[in-house]
Design a protein around this motif. Structure first.
Motif, mmCIF file in Angstrom:
data_model
loop_
_atom_site.group_PDB
_atom_site.id
_atom_site.type_symbol
_atom_site.label_atom_id
_atom_site.label_comp_id
_atom_site.label_asym_id
_atom_site.label_seq_id
_atom_site.Cartn_x
_atom_site.Cartn_y
_atom_site.Cartn_z
ATOM 1 N N PHE A 1 0.831 -1.196 0.000
ATOM 2 C CA PHE A 1 0.000 0.000 0.000
ATOM 3 C C PHE A 1 0.868 1.250 0.000
ATOM 4 N N GLN A 2 0.438 2.231 -0.747
ATOM 5 C CA GLN A 2 0.979 3.580 -0.619
ATOM 6 C C GLN A 2 -0.170 4.433 -0.098
ATOM 7 N N ASN A 3 -0.063 4.859 1.137
ATOM 8 C CA ASN A 3 -1.211 5.467 1.836
ATOM 9 C C ASN A 3 -2.383 4.481 1.788
ATOM 10 N N GLU A 4 -3.533 4.898 1.308
ATOM 11 C CA GLU A 4 -4.684 3.984 1.309
ATOM 12 C C GLU A 4 -4.784 3.171 0.010
ATOM 13 N N ALA A 5 -3.953 3.475 -0.955
ATOM 14 C CA ALA A 5 -4.041 2.813 -2.253
ATOM 15 C C ALA A 5 -3.234 1.511 -2.265
ATOM 16 N N GLN A 6 -3.897 0.449 -2.654
ATOM 17 C CA GLN A 6 -3.232 -0.846 -2.788
ATOM 18 C C GLN A 6 -2.626 -0.914 -4.183
ATOM 19 N N LEU A 7 -1.321 -0.696 -4.276
ATOM 20 C CA LEU A 7 -0.675 -0.571 -5.567
ATOM 21 C C LEU A 7 -0.165 -1.891 -6.132
ATOM 22 N N ASP A 8 -0.003 -2.874 -5.287
ATOM 23 C CA ASP A 8 0.524 -4.148 -5.771
ATOM 24 C C ASP A 8 -0.063 -5.249 -4.900
#
Lengths: 115, 113
Positions: A49-56
């Motif tokens: 996660f980058q902040n609240e975003a699940q990037l991978d």
């Protein structure tokens, strides 16, 4: 304390039960990672996660695994309909910013045993 | 896909012996390299890291590692081990484009007093 904390530290589940594992990263850390460590192996990446975003989420082994970080701080890893092969230590790590050279700080892990 | 191999799973040394733990990775591009240590009953913590510059990196507790790009290696060394160095050591890598760490299987070091 100032480190990464995880709860519970130990979890025993019967096969088929759902479990939820919690991670409290270091305050202000942007990046959060989940890893799975089987006995005698090194940690294996699950999701990022980058902040609240699940990037991978390329490392999640099946659609029974789900992770969230709704407000960009605490994260929960949920495993539905647990199987014996899910038995492992689940590690959470956080880092202050994105970028591969940043140190990841690890929590103590949650040891999950599925009977 | 990237992978990391650590050559020895178990190492037993006497105090004051020299230590070298091997680590090789497979990735053709720019990498960041790490050694993490896990002392008995404790969580993983960073020992040292390399991402650019001098290929000889010094870490905590007298440990150092040398990045040899031509050999895809990042071996960990310590001239004289102590009983307190008993732990499991993990080599890890990520790339300039990714954040996730790829770990080796770990080396369990036991130092006899």
């Amino acid at each position: 304390g100032a480190g990464v904390s995880q709860s519970p530290r130990y979890k025993v589940a019967k096969r088929g039960q759902d479990v939820a594992l919690r991670c409290d990263p270091i305050s202000g850390h942007v990046s959060l990672f989940w890893y799975q460590q089987a006995l005698g192996q090194g940690p294996e990446f699950l999701t990022y996660f980058q902040n609240e975003a699940q990037l991978d989420k390329s490392g999640l082994p099946s659609d029974r695994f789900f992770a969230e970080r709704p407000e960009g701080s605490v994260s929960t890893l949920k495993i539905q309909r647990t199987q014996q092969e899910d038995s492992a230590v689940y590690l959470c790590a956080s880092s202050v910013r994105t970028g591969g050279y940043n140190e990841q700080f690890f929590g103590p892990g949650t040891r999950l045993t599925v009977l | 896909a990237q992978s990391v191999s650590q050559h020895n799973h178990h190492v037993i040394l006497s105090e004051a012996a020299s230590l070298e733990l091997g680590c090789n990775y497979s990735y053709g591009g720019t990498v960041n390299l790490f050694w993490y240590v896990q002392y008995p009953g404790q969580h993983l913590q960073l020992l040292l890291k390399y991402f650019s510059g001098d290929p000889l990196v010094k870490g905590i507790k007298g440990f150092e590692a040398e990045f040899i790009k031509s050999k895809f290696s990042f071996n960990l060394r310590k001239p004289s081990v102590q009983w307190s160095d008993t732990a499991e050591y993990f080599c890890a890598v990520n790339t300039e484009y990714g954040n996730k760490l790829v770990f080796g299987a770990g080396t369990i070091l036991r130092v006899k007093s």
